[in-house]
Design an enzyme around this catalytic site. Structure first.
Site, short mmCIF file in Angstrom:
data_model
loop_
_atom_site.label_atom_id
_atom_site.label_comp_id
_atom_site.label_asym_id
_atom_site.label_seq_id
_atom_site.Cartn_x
_atom_site.Cartn_y
_atom_site.Cartn_z
N TYR A 53 34.10 8.89 -23.53
CA TYR A 53 35.55 8.90 -23.70
C TYR A 53 36.21 10.11 -22.48
O TYR A 53 35.47 11.03 -22.48
CB TYR A 53 36.30 9.60 -25.16
CG TYR A 53 36.98 8.16 -25.85
CD1 TYR A 53 38.08 7.97 -25.26
CD2 TYR A 53 36.22 7.86 -27.12
CE1 TYR A 53 38.83 7.00 -25.93
CE2 TYR A 53 37.11 6.66 -27.52
CZ TYR A 53 38.25 6.30 -27.16
OH TYR A 53 38.99 5.27 -27.70
N GLU A 55 39.91 10.82 -21.52
CA GLU A 55 41.29 10.67 -21.60
C GLU A 55 41.61 11.74 -20.67
O GLU A 55 41.35 13.03 -20.80
CB GLU A 55 41.84 10.71 -22.87
CG GLU A 55 41.97 9.42 -23.79
CD GLU A 55 42.43 9.52 -25.15
OE1 GLU A 55 42.79 10.58 -25.53
OE2 GLU A 55 42.53 8.55 -25.82
N ASP A 199 52.88 -6.43 -5.52
CA ASP A 199 51.67 -6.94 -6.29
C ASP A 199 50.63 -7.48 -5.67
O ASP A 199 51.24 -8.86 -5.26
CB ASP A 199 52.16 -7.47 -7.63
CG ASP A 199 51.01 -8.07 -8.54
OD1 ASP A 199 49.83 -7.83 -8.01
OD2 ASP A 199 51.11 -8.49 -9.60
N THR A 225 44.85 -6.47 -8.83
CA THR A 225 43.61 -6.46 -9.49
C THR A 225 42.45 -6.22 -8.46
O THR A 225 42.60 -5.91 -7.34
CB THR A 225 43.30 -7.74 -10.02
OG1 THR A 225 43.52 -8.72 -8.89
CG2 THR A 225 44.57 -8.28 -10.88
N LYS A 228 39.47 -10.17 -7.28
CA LYS A 228 39.96 -11.30 -6.46
C LYS A 228 39.24 -11.07 -5.11
O LYS A 228 38.13 -11.08 -5.00
CB LYS A 228 41.33 -11.80 -6.82
CG LYS A 228 41.83 -11.80 -8.08
CD LYS A 228 43.49 -12.30 -8.21
CE LYS A 228 43.80 -12.60 -9.77
NZ LYS A 228 44.53 -11.39 -10.40
N ARG A 234 36.39 -6.85 -12.98
CA ARG A 234 37.86 -7.36 -13.66
C ARG A 234 38.35 -6.04 -13.81
O ARG A 234 38.14 -5.51 -14.96
CB ARG A 234 37.35 -8.14 -14.77
CG ARG A 234 38.35 -8.81 -15.70
CD ARG A 234 37.86 -10.06 -16.41
NE ARG A 234 37.42 -10.96 -15.21
CZ ARG A 234 38.08 -12.00 -14.87
NH1 ARG A 234 39.45 -12.00 -14.81
NH2 ARG A 234 37.56 -12.78 -13.72
N1 PLP Z 1 49.37 -9.93 -10.60
C1 PLP Z 1 48.97 -10.97 -10.05
C2 PLP Z 1 49.79 -11.40 -8.61
C3 PLP Z 1 48.04 -12.02 -10.56
O1 PLP Z 1 47.64 -13.10 -9.63
C4 PLP Z 1 47.41 -11.74 -11.70
C5 PLP Z 1 46.29 -12.33 -12.24
O2 PLP Z 1 46.33 -13.52 -12.12
C6 PLP Z 1 47.84 -10.47 -12.57
C7 PLP Z 1 48.84 -9.64 -11.84
C8 PLP Z 1 47.37 -10.13 -13.67
O3 PLP Z 1 45.87 -9.46 -13.60
P1 PLP Z 1 44.85 -9.31 -14.70
O4 PLP Z 1 44.66 -10.89 -15.15
O5 PLP Z 1 43.89 -8.66 -14.65
O6 PLP Z 1 45.98 -8.65 -15.91
#
Ligand code: PLP
Length: 425
Positions: A53, A55, A199, A225, A228, A234
C-alpha cells in the site's frame, strides 16, 4: 518437467494462461489497441510490489515501508517526463479511463460543457458518451469528421466551440487513422477560453518517437494509456502543465483512486526505459510503414478505407463496401487465425454491435518482427477470407498458413517451453 507454483496451486488458471500464451503465439493479433510487452515488463508486473500500500506520493505517503516504492515511482516520473517532455506527470492512474476521469475532476464541475469527439467518429467512451461518467456528469457537445474527407472537421469544431463556449475541448481518438492537428485545436480552445485535454492513448508510442506531432506544447492536460503503441503494462498516465499539477495529483489520489498499483508503476517505468532506447523509434517507424503497406494491399483488393488510408498505426476498413458487416468480417477472420475488431465507421448505418467496419492495427505484429513482406501476405489473406466469409475450408487453409508464418516469428517461447502442458498443468 518443472511445475510452476501456479500450476501446483491453481491448475485451471495455469491452463488458461498457457492457452492464452499459445493463442497469442499462433495467431495474428491485429487489434489496434493491443501489443506484446517484453519479458522485463512482465517480470516487473509480477513482482512483490503488488503487496504494497502506498497511498500518497513519493516522500509524502500515508503508509510506512515505502522507500523502494518511492524509488520506483520517481523513476517512472522522471522517465515519462524525459520521454514526453512534459512539465508534470502523474503515473498512478490505473487505466486510460481513470486518467481522463482525474483530469475532469481536476478541471471541471458537474454540468460544465465539454466538446468531445463522437464515439462513432473515432472518439472514446470517456470523451462524453451518454453511458459513460463523462456523458452523465457533463453537458457534452460532440464533434466529428467531415462526411466527404472523413477527417476531423476543424471548421465545425471551431463553430461549435464559439456557439457553446465549452470549459474543455477533448481531442484524441480510438479509431482515427489520420494525424491530429493538436495545435489547431488548441488555438480554437484558446479563442474561447477553453482548456484542452489531449488523449494520446492510441498514438503515445508514435508521439514519444517523434512520428506524430506532440500535443504537449499546446494542451493543458495530456492523458494516455500505456499498453497500446507505447508497449507497456495495461495502465494509464496523466500529464499537465505546472499550473495544474497540484489539482491533477489531488484528483488522481484521493479524488478517483486509493492505493496505487505499485507493481504496475514499476512495469510502466520499465516501459518508459525501453521507449527511451534508440530501437524504439525504429520500431514505431516500422509500425507506421507496416500500416501503410497493409492499407495499400487492402485498397488494391478493392476495399474502401475510411479517409482513404492511414497516417498512423491503424486502418479503418469499410467492409460494407463488400456487402459485409463488421461483425461478420470479425468472425470470419477469427476462424482464420486473424484477430481484428468490428468498429463503427463515421455515419454508420449499423449499430455498434454489428457495425460496418473493422479496425486493424500493426503495433503487435511489428513487435514480433513482421515487416512489409508479411503485411502484403496478411492483407491478401484478409481479402481472401472476406471474399467468401462462409467458406470454412478457406478459413482452415489460411489458419494453417497463419500458424506457419507465426512459427517464424516466435513469441513468449521461453514461457511456452518452460511448462509442458500435459505434464505440468
Ligand atoms: N482513451 C482512448 C483514446 C482510448 O482508446 C482508450 C482505450 O481504448 C482509453 C482512453 C481508455 O483506456 P482504458 O481501457 O485503459 O481505460
Amino acid at each position: 518437467m518443472h511445475k510452476s507454483a501456479l500450476s501446483e496451486v491453481d491448475p485451471q488458471i495455469a491452463e488458461a494462461i498457457y492457452n492464452e500464451t499459445q493463442r497469442l503465439a499462433s495467431g495474428l493479433e491485429l487489434i489496434a489497441s493491443e501489443n506484446y510487452v517484453s519479458e522485463a515488463v512482465l517480470e516487473a508486473m509480477g513482482s512483490v510490489f503488488t503487496n504494497k500500500y502506498a497511498e500518497g506520493y513519493p516522500g509524502r505517503r500515508y503508509y510506512g515501508g515505502c522507500e523502494f516504492v518511492d524509488v520506483v515511482e520517481r523513476l517512472a516520473q522522471d522517465r515519462a517526463k524525459q520521454l514526453f517532455h512534459c512539465d508534470h506527470v502523474n503515473v498512478q492512474p490505473h487505466s486510460g479511463a481513470q486518467a481522463n476521469m482525474s483530469v475532469y475532476l481536476a478541471a471541471l464541475k458537474p454540468g460544465d460543457t465539454i466538446l468531445g469527439m463522437d464515439l462513432s467518429h473515432g472518439g472514446h467512451l470517456t470523451h462524453g458518451h451518454p453511458l459513460n461518467f463523462s456523458g452523465k456528469y457533463f453537458n457534452v457537445v460532440p464533434y466529428g469528421v467531415d462526411k466527404e474527407t472523413e477527417r476531423i472537421d476543424y471548421k465545425e469544431l471551431e463553430r461549435l466551440a464559439h456557439e457553446h463556449r465549452p470549459k474543455m475541448i477533448i481531442c484524441g481518438a480510438s479509431a482515427y487513422p489520420r494525424t491530429i492537428d493538436f495545435e489547431r485545436i488548441a488555438a480554437i480552445a484558446r479563442a474561447v477560453d477553453a482548456l484542452v485535454l489531449a488523449d494520446i492513448a492510441h498514438i503515445a508510442g508514435l508521439v514519444a518517437a517523434g512520428l506524430h506531432p506532440s500535443p504537449i506544447p499546446h494542451a493543458d492536460f495530456v492523458t494516455s494509456t500505456t499498453h497500446k503503441t507505447l508497449r507497456g503494462p495495461r495502465s494509464g498516465i496523466a500529464m499537465c502543465t505546472e499550473k495544474h499539477s497540484k489539482e491533477l495529483d489531488r484528483a488522481v489520489f484521493p479524488g478517483v483512486q486509493g492505493g496505487p498499483l505499485v507493481h504496475i508503476i514499476a512495469a510502466k517505468a520499465v516501459c518508459f526505459h525501453e521507449a527511451l532506447q534508440p530501437g524504439f523509434k525504429a520500431y514505431q517507424a516500422q509500425v507506421v510503414k507496416n500500416a501503410s503497406i497493409l492499407a495499400e494491399t487492402l485498397r488494391n483488393a478493392g476495399f474502401r478505407l475510411v479517409s482513404g488510408g492511414t497516417d498512423n498505426h491503424l486502418i479503418l476498413v469499410d467492409v460494407s463496401s463488400k456487402g459485409l458487416t463488421g461483425k461478420i468480417a470479425e468472425k470470419a477472420l477469427e476462424k482464420a487465425g486473424i484477430t481484428v475488431n468490428k468498429n463503427t465507421i463515421p455515419f454508420d448505418k449499423n449499430p455498434p454491435l454489428i457495425s460496418s467496419g473493422i479496425r486493424i492495427g500493426t503495433p503487435a505484429l511489428t513487435t514480433r518482427g513482421m515487416r512489409e513482406e508479411e503485411m502484403q501476405k496478411i492483407g491478401t489473406w484478409i481479402a481472401e477470407v472476406l471474399s467468401a466469409v462462409d467458406d470454412t475450408g478457406l478459413q482452415e487453409r489460411i489458419r494453417l498458413e497463419v500458424e506457419r508464418l507465426c512459427h517464424n516469428f516466435p513469441l513468449y517461447q521461453s514461457r511456452l517451453q518452460r511448462y509442458d502442458k500435459a505434464s505440468s498443468i
